[in-house]
Design a protein around this motif. Sequence first.
Motif, PDB file in Angstrom:
ATOM      1  N   ALA A 281       5.346   4.496 -37.126  1.00 24.16           N
ATOM      2  CA  ALA A 281       5.986   5.720 -36.648  1.00 24.16           C
ATOM      3  C   ALA A 281       5.590   5.987 -35.200  1.00 24.16           C
ATOM      4  O   ALA A 281       6.425   6.365 -34.369  1.00 24.16           O
ATOM      5  CB  ALA A 281       5.589   6.894 -37.532  1.00 24.16           C
ATOM      6  N   ILE A 282       4.319   5.763 -34.900  1.00 28.19           N
ATOM      7  CA  ILE A 282       3.842   5.999 -33.530  1.00 28.19           C
ATOM      8  C   ILE A 282       4.509   5.017 -32.574  1.00 28.19           C
ATOM      9  O   ILE A 282       4.879   5.369 -31.450  1.00 28.19           O
ATOM     10  CB  ILE A 282       2.298   5.869 -33.484  1.00 28.19           C
ATOM     11  N   GLU A 283       4.686   3.804 -33.051  1.00 28.52           N
ATOM     12  CA  GLU A 283       5.377   2.781 -32.268  1.00 28.52           C
ATOM     13  C   GLU A 283       6.769   3.267 -31.851  1.00 28.52           C
ATOM     14  O   GLU A 283       7.158   3.177 -30.688  1.00 28.52           O
ATOM     15  CB  GLU A 283       5.507   1.518 -33.112  1.00 28.52           C
ATOM     16  N   GLY A 284       7.477   3.820 -32.829  1.00 27.10           N
ATOM     17  CA  GLY A 284       8.829   4.294 -32.558  1.00 27.10           C
ATOM     18  C   GLY A 284       8.831   5.418 -31.541  1.00 27.10           C
ATOM     19  O   GLY A 284       9.577   5.416 -30.563  1.00 27.10           O
ATOM     20  N   LEU A 285       7.940   6.363 -31.795  1.00 27.65           N
ATOM     21  CA  LEU A 285       7.912   7.575 -30.969  1.00 27.65           C
ATOM     22  C   LEU A 285       7.418   7.286 -29.548  1.00 27.65           C
ATOM     23  O   LEU A 285       7.997   7.757 -28.570  1.00 27.65           O
ATOM     24  CB  LEU A 285       6.974   8.589 -31.651  1.00 27.65           C
ATOM     25  N   LEU A 286       6.357   6.519 -29.443  1.00 26.58           N
ATOM     26  CA  LEU A 286       5.738   6.279 -28.138  1.00 26.58           C
ATOM     27  C   LEU A 286       6.430   5.175 -27.352  1.00 26.58           C
ATOM     28  O   LEU A 286       6.530   5.257 -26.137  1.00 26.58           O
ATOM     29  CB  LEU A 286       4.270   5.877 -28.312  1.00 26.58           C
ATOM     30  N   ALA A 287       6.844   4.124 -28.061  1.00 27.23           N
ATOM     31  CA  ALA A 287       7.260   2.923 -27.340  1.00 27.23           C
ATOM     32  C   ALA A 287       8.761   2.656 -27.388  1.00 27.23           C
ATOM     33  O   ALA A 287       9.379   2.388 -26.356  1.00 27.23           O
ATOM     34  CB  ALA A 287       6.510   1.720 -27.899  1.00 27.23           C
TER      35      ALA A 287
END
Lengths: 380, 522
Positions: free
Chosen positions: B100-106
Amino acid sequence: MSTYELLQSYWWFLISVLGAALVFLLFVQGGQTLLFSTRSDIQRTMMVNSLGRKWELSFTTLVVFGGAFFASFPLFYSTSFGGAYWLWILILLGFVLQAVSYEFRKKKGNLFGPKTFDAFLCFNGVIGCILLGEAVGMFFFGAEFTVQKGNLLDASSPAISSWASTHGFEAIFNWKNLLLGIAVLFLARMQAAFYFINTIDDVKAQKKQRKEVLINGATFVLFFVVFLIVLLLSDGYQVESDGSISVVANKYFHNFIDMWWSLIALLVGVVLVLYAYVRTIMSDEFKSGIWYSGIGTALVVMSLFWVAGYNNTPYYPSLTDPASSLTISNSSSSLFTLKVMSWVTVIIPFVVAYIAYAWYSLNKKPITQEEMNDESEHKY
Amino acid sequence: MNELTTLVDWSRAQFALTAMYHWLFVPLTLGLSVIVAIMETIYYKTHDSDWLGTTKFWMTVFGINFAMGVATGIILEFEFGTNWSNYSWFVGDIFGAPLAIEGLLAFFMEATFIAVMFFGWKKVSPRFHLTATWLTAIGASLSALWILVANSWMQYPVGMEFNPYEMRNVMDDFWALVMSPVAINKFFHSVLSGWTLAGVFVIGVSCWLLLKRRNVATALRSIKVAGWVGLIGILATLATGDGSAKVVSEVQPMKLAAMEGLYRGECGQSITAIGILNPDKKLGDDEQTYLFDISIPYGLSVLAKGHTDEFVPGIEDLLDGIELTQEGDTIKGVSYTERIERGRAAHESLRAFDLAKAEGDTTGMVLAHADLKKNFEYFGYGYFDSVEEAVPNVPMVFYSFHIMVILGGYFLLFYLVVLFFVYRREKIMTSSKLLHLLAMISIPLVWICSEAGWVTAEVGRQPWVIEGLMPAKAAVSDIPAQSVMVTFMLFAVIFTGLLAAEISIMLKYISRKSKENIDNAK
């Protein structure tokens, strides 16, 4: 309300926001289904390039929607994706084809010809909209699955979630899900026409897209109204205080009444979409329909997510075994994980801000035939 | 073969297919984005239009490749749910967060700025455009960071505890995941191997231009940028490869033993530089391991443990739970037979816990939980019928590891040679057909090297999806094997067709542009 419950509600709210963003951005998919409505190469090229600057955004929103669902409600990810296998695989297939089609369609040596890639885009548009709509339809009309966590210890058959043997086809051919799926398709087509009007500076295109708004908008309204009536008249599950599940008549109607803010969001959303629709048809000068309709669509989608998951409502009702139904409390990640991820969400305003800035920068000048004929510009 | 085994095999095949196709495109994206960003930076600083032409040429190649990376990437994410649904629940609490962080941040960063990078030349300021190009490159690397953190956690699960109420693992230390030594090594090893790969690609294509005597200035300019990026890439890849080997020896000794085809280890263990495995060699027999090998004395002890006289266990030592001290004394650890027994005991305890929970017997739950904790470390072993199941496919791991290492060494030499010639012997660089052909042949080799690395990492950790906790056969979805077989075929046909289209488009584009003046960009 405990911190854990608060965070579960917060993450359901974020899922609803991502869902709303995704449905708004499905105008890209809707637009792809309109490509074959013109035979003029230059008209189609303008449409493709208008959508082509945004396709990655709708694609990424779907990916993030999936990732966020996985991280916040992993039991849904586990149950729905592994269960409704064919429904999700077909959706994915469409998006795989979409991802290459913009870049490849006009390139020399693409082996399959531009029409094939345009057909891929059309396939993604139709399948993506209908099946994503149907996947959300299951939030209300349920699915045939059971969850038995104890299965994990059965070495010969360890899967904890079991689904009907048709693995998603039953959901695809469920008429209630289809109502929502078709409504989403025509909504996306109407929004795409709004978007073309907003971004393509061409008299012929403007005229044609206003016609598209008229036809697709009317079809959307028809299907959406029927869906809404069916939804409000449907029975739904309710989680009782002892954790048992009971059936409540007109559950979603009651949810709208119990949660007045979701009713307001629905009504304001509907009014905004209708406003965009009527003004676009009535006035040749009106080009901002996409924004009114977009905000309206987002509000409607969020209100639907809220009545699906809040107010002690299982958001994924099991038709096979009501006790297996998924709720935002029994399917969520742990308190620790939700806390960690909630900290990460503080960057959302920053992400939204740079997306908005980049959007503004690229859309300042509308697309023209001259730009499409300019050899030095990157084009699809 | 029973239904479950068939399902696991097809599910693994499908995931391997998707991951290997995905990795055909991702390293080029990672490296080429940096090369293009450096080229644009030079253009921005010098206002030299030749650099603009060079930048735009490689940027178009980047765009053609990028699309396929995106297409294959979306399937990977969703396959965790569609094909590995048990896994999604058992560890979703930990694994989902980086995704999820990958999607949001990157992902949003990449998706937003790539549009500016391609369509913004005449719409935004040069400075904003350059920023967008760099943010695309950074976004690509950040995407890699989070998925590699997730992958590393599967190889070395840390920062979590088991919750028997929900029958899943829950995270209790996020930073333990991110800062795990496996994650740090893997991130730099994978991302910088992308620089190595893209460098070879750019140099190979540039050498084709030199061979054809077309756009010589563009080619030499490109070789210089790609040469430095690639040299940094290969040096860092080799350094982190060494770091990875040490970490693997600690946390996945079975994988290390398979990488070397080592059945019985010793103190001062040699390393096989080149070798052919004996196909008749079976677990526990006295057959020779190799038909032919060239070994470096003490090599594996140094590589894995940092000392010449350290003991490195082989596959059979690990199964027997045996270690040797430097003095030659045997230390008896936990054998795999015992691990299986303790794993089964952990299953029994969890079953007892579940039963006690259903009956509302809190005392029973406390007792069962205490029992479970004693053996939970070996929970995953409880799924095995025999110890042989815990051994990965040795030939596949051995050969892929050695191909990677040998080619890795070759690429260090390659970059040194290319940089020497392009700076010190430019005439030879421009005219030597041998150099040109070498660089062009290196293009497929670098892809083989890169894929071999992932085969080593992923086949080497079999049968685990999560080391020690969950074997692949406990992680699958409840779907018919035939369905997965059909989707495997479907994806195989589509990916192959699209790969053919990508290569064809790229060749056509490079060929067409080579006949024009690339530097003459508008």
